[in-house]
Design a protein around this motif. Structure first.
Motif, short mmCIF file in Angstrom:
data_model
loop_
_atom_site.label_atom_id
_atom_site.label_comp_id
_atom_site.label_asym_id
_atom_site.label_seq_id
_atom_site.Cartn_x
_atom_site.Cartn_y
_atom_site.Cartn_z
N HIS A 113 0.82 -1.21 0.00
CA HIS A 113 0.00 0.00 0.00
C HIS A 113 0.86 1.26 0.00
O HIS A 113 0.49 2.28 -0.60
N SER A 114 2.01 1.19 0.65
CA SER A 114 2.90 2.36 0.68
C SER A 114 3.46 2.65 -0.70
O SER A 114 3.59 3.82 -1.10
N LEU A 115 3.79 1.60 -1.47
CA LEU A 115 4.29 1.80 -2.83
C LEU A 115 3.19 2.37 -3.72
O LEU A 115 3.45 3.26 -4.54
N VAL A 116 1.97 1.85 -3.57
CA VAL A 116 0.85 2.39 -4.34
C VAL A 116 0.67 3.88 -4.03
O VAL A 116 0.47 4.70 -4.94
N GLY A 117 0.77 4.25 -2.75
CA GLY A 117 0.66 5.65 -2.38
C GLY A 117 1.76 6.50 -2.99
O GLY A 117 1.50 7.62 -3.47
N ARG A 118 2.98 5.97 -2.99
CA ARG A 118 4.10 6.73 -3.57
C ARG A 118 3.94 6.88 -5.07
O ARG A 118 4.22 7.96 -5.62
N LEU A 119 3.48 5.83 -5.74
CA LEU A 119 3.25 5.94 -7.19
C LEU A 119 2.13 6.93 -7.50
O LEU A 119 2.19 7.67 -8.49
N GLY A 120 1.11 6.96 -6.63
CA GLY A 120 0.05 7.95 -6.80
C GLY A 120 0.58 9.37 -6.65
O GLY A 120 0.19 10.27 -7.41
N LEU A 121 1.47 9.58 -5.67
CA LEU A 121 2.07 10.90 -5.47
C LEU A 121 2.97 11.28 -6.65
O LEU A 121 3.02 12.45 -7.04
N VAL A 122 3.67 10.30 -7.21
CA VAL A 122 4.50 10.57 -8.39
C VAL A 122 3.63 11.01 -9.57
O VAL A 122 3.97 11.96 -10.30
N ALA A 123 2.49 10.33 -9.76
CA ALA A 123 1.57 10.70 -10.83
C ALA A 123 1.05 12.12 -10.63
O ALA A 123 0.98 12.92 -11.57
N LEU A 124 0.70 12.45 -9.38
CA LEU A 124 0.22 13.80 -9.07
C LEU A 124 1.31 14.84 -9.32
O LEU A 124 1.06 15.90 -9.93
N ALA A 125 2.53 14.55 -8.85
CA ALA A 125 3.64 15.48 -9.04
C ALA A 125 3.94 15.68 -10.53
O ALA A 125 4.23 16.81 -10.96
N LYS A 126 3.84 14.61 -11.30
CA LYS A 126 4.07 14.72 -12.74
C LYS A 126 3.07 15.66 -13.39
O LYS A 126 3.42 16.51 -14.22
N GLY A 127 1.79 15.53 -13.00
CA GLY A 127 0.76 16.41 -13.55
C GLY A 127 1.00 17.86 -13.20
O GLY A 127 0.89 18.75 -14.04
N VAL A 128 1.35 18.12 -11.94
CA VAL A 128 1.58 19.50 -11.48
C VAL A 128 2.81 20.09 -12.15
O VAL A 128 2.79 21.22 -12.68
N ILE A 129 3.92 19.36 -12.14
CA ILE A 129 5.20 19.88 -12.65
C ILE A 129 5.13 20.15 -14.15
O ILE A 129 5.66 21.17 -14.64
N LEU A 130 4.47 19.26 -14.91
CA LEU A 130 4.43 19.43 -16.36
C LEU A 130 3.42 20.48 -16.81
O LEU A 130 3.65 21.19 -17.79
N ILE A 131 2.32 20.62 -16.10
CA ILE A 131 1.25 21.51 -16.57
C ILE A 131 1.35 22.91 -15.98
O ILE A 131 0.95 23.89 -16.62
N LEU A 132 1.90 23.05 -14.79
CA LEU A 132 1.97 24.39 -14.17
C LEU A 132 2.69 25.42 -15.04
O LEU A 132 2.26 26.59 -15.09
N PRO A 133 3.75 25.05 -15.77
CA PRO A 133 4.39 26.07 -16.64
C PRO A 133 3.48 26.60 -17.74
O PRO A 133 3.72 27.72 -18.23
N MET A 134 2.45 25.86 -18.14
CA MET A 134 1.59 26.34 -19.22
C MET A 134 0.89 27.66 -18.88
O MET A 134 1.04 28.65 -19.61
N PRO A 135 0.14 27.74 -17.77
CA PRO A 135 -0.48 29.03 -17.44
C PRO A 135 0.56 30.09 -17.07
O PRO A 135 0.34 31.28 -17.32
N LEU A 136 1.69 29.68 -16.49
CA LEU A 136 2.72 30.66 -16.14
C LEU A 136 3.32 31.29 -17.40
O LEU A 136 3.56 32.52 -17.44
N LEU A 137 3.55 30.49 -18.44
CA LEU A 137 4.06 31.03 -19.71
C LEU A 137 3.02 31.91 -20.39
O LEU A 137 3.37 32.93 -21.00
N LEU A 138 1.75 31.54 -20.28
CA LEU A 138 0.70 32.34 -20.90
C LEU A 138 0.56 33.70 -20.23
O LEU A 138 0.21 34.70 -20.89
N GLN A 139 0.84 33.79 -18.95
CA GLN A 139 0.74 35.06 -18.24
C GLN A 139 1.74 36.10 -18.75
O GLN A 139 1.55 37.30 -18.54
N ARG A 140 2.78 35.64 -19.42
CA ARG A 140 3.80 36.56 -19.94
C ARG A 140 3.40 37.15 -21.29
O ARG A 140 4.05 38.08 -21.77
#
Length: 311
Positions: free
Chosen positions: A138-165
């Motif tokens: 269960h701990s590995l499943v939780g860590r993989l879930g956090l990795v998936a979440l981090a991947k979504g945040v890290i890859l997509i957050l630059p999109m609105p930040l770049l658009l603001q410029r």
């Protein structure tokens, strides 16, 4: 030419489906039906996994995380779409637009990462069944879930930040939601960094994730070929069938929509927009149905809940 920027409280206007504005009320019927199906289907799976201890295995925990990603995507997309169709509420502030973009595209990235994790889960179930529960804790499943979440945040957050410029020469977006490429096309000039980053995200998410999924299933296929028992082969294929169906309904519409956005210039605008909506909503509608049909544990739990009499 008017030039807009975000310091002046920029507001975009969503047109809906170009060329089909007069049909918005009728088009709201299938979209509202899909939204209701998503809420009921994904909500039911989440409820079953949360309340049934027998469904707390890694496979169902990954499935529950996938349902959460599907719900977030639908909740970010459909309410504004229905307001547009029903009440002609077309305006959306830049901040709300970029927030919607972040959650819609972020949920898509998380969904793709979870499908990779589920491919690893299927590999362990078929190729290493004796070590399945030991490795996929269960701990590995939780860590993989956090990795998936981090991947979504890290890859997509630059999109609105770049658009603001950017500065924008147009504010009327021919779309039903704030799709990244649709907003980029409103900018003055070519917005080359935004276009390059959008393509980079697609190649990294779809390309790399499909490569990892393909690698997992290549190993599974090798193991299946070595099975001497027909029953063992059928059991292994049945173990993977639901996940394979979900991969098809997730990636095929997404790839087709992305390609038509970039090279399908002869495709009518309303087809672009309809495809963009379907590739986001269709997997969320079909995933609970696919897993409900293919997994007997879920079928049994649903039947138990339906047949349970009053206390």
């Amino acid at each position: 030419m008017l030039i807009f920027n975000h310091s002046s409280f920029l507001t975009f206007t969503l047109t809906g489906i170009p060329g089909l504005e007069s049909q918005h009320l009728w088009l709201s019927l299938p979209f509202s039906s899909m939204f209701l199906a998503i809420l009921i289907g994904n909500g039911a799976i989440l409820f079953l996994v949360a309340t049934e201890p027998t469904l707390h295995s890694p496979m169902y925990l990954f499935l529950a995380l996938l349902m959460v990603a599907d719900l977030i995507s639908a909740l970010a997309l459909v309410p504004k779409l229905l307001c547009l169709f029903w009440f002609n509420d077309k305006d959306i502030t830049a901040k709300a637009c970029f927030t919607q973009m972040f959650f819609i595209h972020g949920a898509s990235v998380v969904r793709s990462a979870l499908l990779v994790a589920m491919a690893f889960d299927r590999f362990m179930a078929v190729c290493e069944p004796l070590h399945y529960n030991t490795i996929l804790s269960h701990s590995l499943v939780g860590r993989l879930g956090l990795v998936a979440l981090a991947k979504g945040v890290i890859l997509i957050l630059p999109m609105p930040l770049l658009l603001q410029r950017l500065t924008f020469c147009h504010v009327v977006i021919p779309h039903t939601y704030c799709d990244h490429m649709a907003v980029v096309k409103m900018a003055c000039g070519h917005a080359i960094p935004n276009r390059i980053y959008g393509l980079f995200v697609i190649l990294l998410v779809v390309g790399l994730d499909l490569l990892l999924i393909g690698f997992s299933y290549g190993l599974i296929l090798q193991a299946v070929v070595r099975f001497n028992s027909r029953d063992a082969t059928c059991k292994a294929l049945n173990t993977c069938s639901a996940h394979l169906f979900v991969i098809l309904v997730t990636y095929v519409p997404a790839l087709f929509s992305s390609l038509t956005h970039r090279i399908g210039h002869s495709i009518p605008p309303h087809a672009h927009v309809l495809l963009a909506n379907l590739y986001l909503l269709l997997p969320s509608v079909l995933n609970p149905i696919i897993y409900g049909i293919k997994m007997k544990e879920i079928r049994h739990r649903v039947a138990k809940c339906l047949c349970r009499g009053p206390a």
